[in-house]
Design a protein around this motif. Structure first.
Motif, short mmCIF file in Angstrom:
data_model
loop_
_atom_site.label_atom_id
_atom_site.label_comp_id
_atom_site.label_asym_id
_atom_site.label_seq_id
_atom_site.Cartn_x
_atom_site.Cartn_y
_atom_site.Cartn_z
N SER A 265 -0.65 29.73 23.12
CA SER A 265 0.57 30.03 22.22
C SER A 265 1.33 28.78 22.26
O SER A 265 2.11 28.72 23.23
N ASP A 269 4.50 32.32 23.39
CA ASP A 269 4.66 34.04 23.19
C ASP A 269 3.40 34.41 24.17
O ASP A 269 2.27 34.26 23.64
N GLU A 272 0.72 36.60 21.69
CA GLU A 272 0.00 35.57 20.85
C GLU A 272 -1.05 35.08 21.93
O GLU A 272 -2.25 34.96 21.65
#
Length: 350
Positions: A265, A269, A272
């Motif tokens: 990510s 995140d 993600e």
């Protein structure tokens, strides 16, 4: 997490169509089955599946049960031998989940199977679940619609009380008629193994297929969550890497990973990162190109706990030749693995 009653909708043709559209758009939808209410996500969408783990506060990556509308849909994601076909013909639709070899072209998120080569699949009999799956036209990953460790929900109100607004919609179909989770039967080995008793009596299955072994029987654990190592890439994995050694691939995390081979990510995140983890490990699993996969430290909070647990297991020593890796489905409720804080020796068993 409360206050989700505003997203409870009575199940009608119109709301089922809206729920199907929301699933297709990557949102989460809670819906009734004959067993318990499920928290559904498009099983082909990495981010949607990662959102299920986040919503449930699931302590580590365990495979999710994939719901499909009929046997033909199940055949598109799983391999059936004669025994599995017979069991499905006898007990589907119904409260039975079969663990089977996953098709290479299944198109499912790797996160659904927790990186394993198996898939847990079932065909629910509930009319609303059937209508939603038919309208959606895709496999739906749907564990019970409650935070991990809490009592499974059998009404829409239960879902709203415990998950709040985590689901974009909660389809209200009244109380679930069975009220306990599906029976989970592993048919990937030479003998059937009961991974979880549930809504279909084991005796009914044994009348059809003969003796069924309990989970944990035999000479090794039957669930990967019980093992120190599972999803074992051919290339060694080195978590919490602060420097890259010659010949290694770097699996990065965050905006500072400018020289990473791949980045879980770039914006840091965790959802993600969770969605990308298994796919990126597979992309870097190239012994001809890399001596190891070095993974940058991942924050040990939220989904980071699951990511670190998965990386630690992938990095564990290989079992002796011939002992295998227990590459089968793992039931949802197991002990949470300890979380090692990046850069420290601390253990967090919370």
């Amino acid at each position: 997490m409360t206050g989700g009653s505003h997203n409870v909708r009575a199940a009608t043709a119109e709301t089922i169509a809206e729920a199907a559209a929301r699933l297709a758009a990557g949102e989460l939808v809670a819906f009734p089955t004959e067993t318990v209410y499920g928290l559904g996500a498009d099983a082909t969408n990495d981010l949607a599946v990662a959102a299920v783990f986040k919503a449930k506060q699931r302590p580590r990556f365990n495979p999710l049960i994939v719901h499909v509308v009929d046997f033909k849909a199940a055949e598109r994601i799983a391999k059936f031998d004669a025994k599995a076909e017979a069991v499905a013909a006898w007990h589907w639709p119904g409260p039975l989940t079969l663990v089977l070899p996953r098709r290479a072209d299944a198109g499912l998120s790797y996160l659904v199977s927790a990186g394993l080569n198996t898939v847990a699949v079932r065909v629910p009999s509930h009319a609303i679940a059937q209508a939603l799956l038919a309208k959606c036209g895709r496999p739906v990953a749907a564990p019970s619609a409650n935070p991990s460790g809490r009592v499974s929900p059998t009404t829409a109100a239960h879902v709203a009380d415990t998950l709040g607004t985590a689901a974009a919609m909660i389809l209200d179909g009244g109380p679930c008629p069975v009220g306990v989770e599906s029976t989970v039967l592993d048919l990937t080995g030479p003998k059937p193994v009961l991974l979880r008793p549930g809504g279909l009596a084991v005796e009914s299955l044994e009348r059809r297929i003969g003796p069924i072994a309990p989970a944990g029987g035999g000479d090794r654990p039957r669930a990967p969550g019980m093992l120190a190592r599972h999803y074992a890439p051919a290339v060694p994995v080195r978590p919490n890497a602060f420097a890259v050694h010659p010949g290694e691939a770097l699996l990065g995390f965050g905006p500072e990973a400018v020289n990473a081979t791949l980045n879980l990510s770039p914006r840091g995140d965790l959802q993600e990162a969770a969605a990308n983890l298994f796919a990126m490990l597979r992309q870097l699993d190239r012994p001809e190109a890399y001596t190891a996969i070095a993974v940058m430290p991942i924050p040990c909070a939220g989904l980071g706990r699951a990511i670190n647990d998965r990386l630690r297991r992938a990095a564990a020593p290989r079992p002796p030749a011939g002992e295998g890796t227990g590459d089968v489905w793992d039931a949802e409720r197991g002990p949470a693995a300890p979380c090692v804080l990046p850069g420290t020796g601390d253990r967090d068993d919370g």
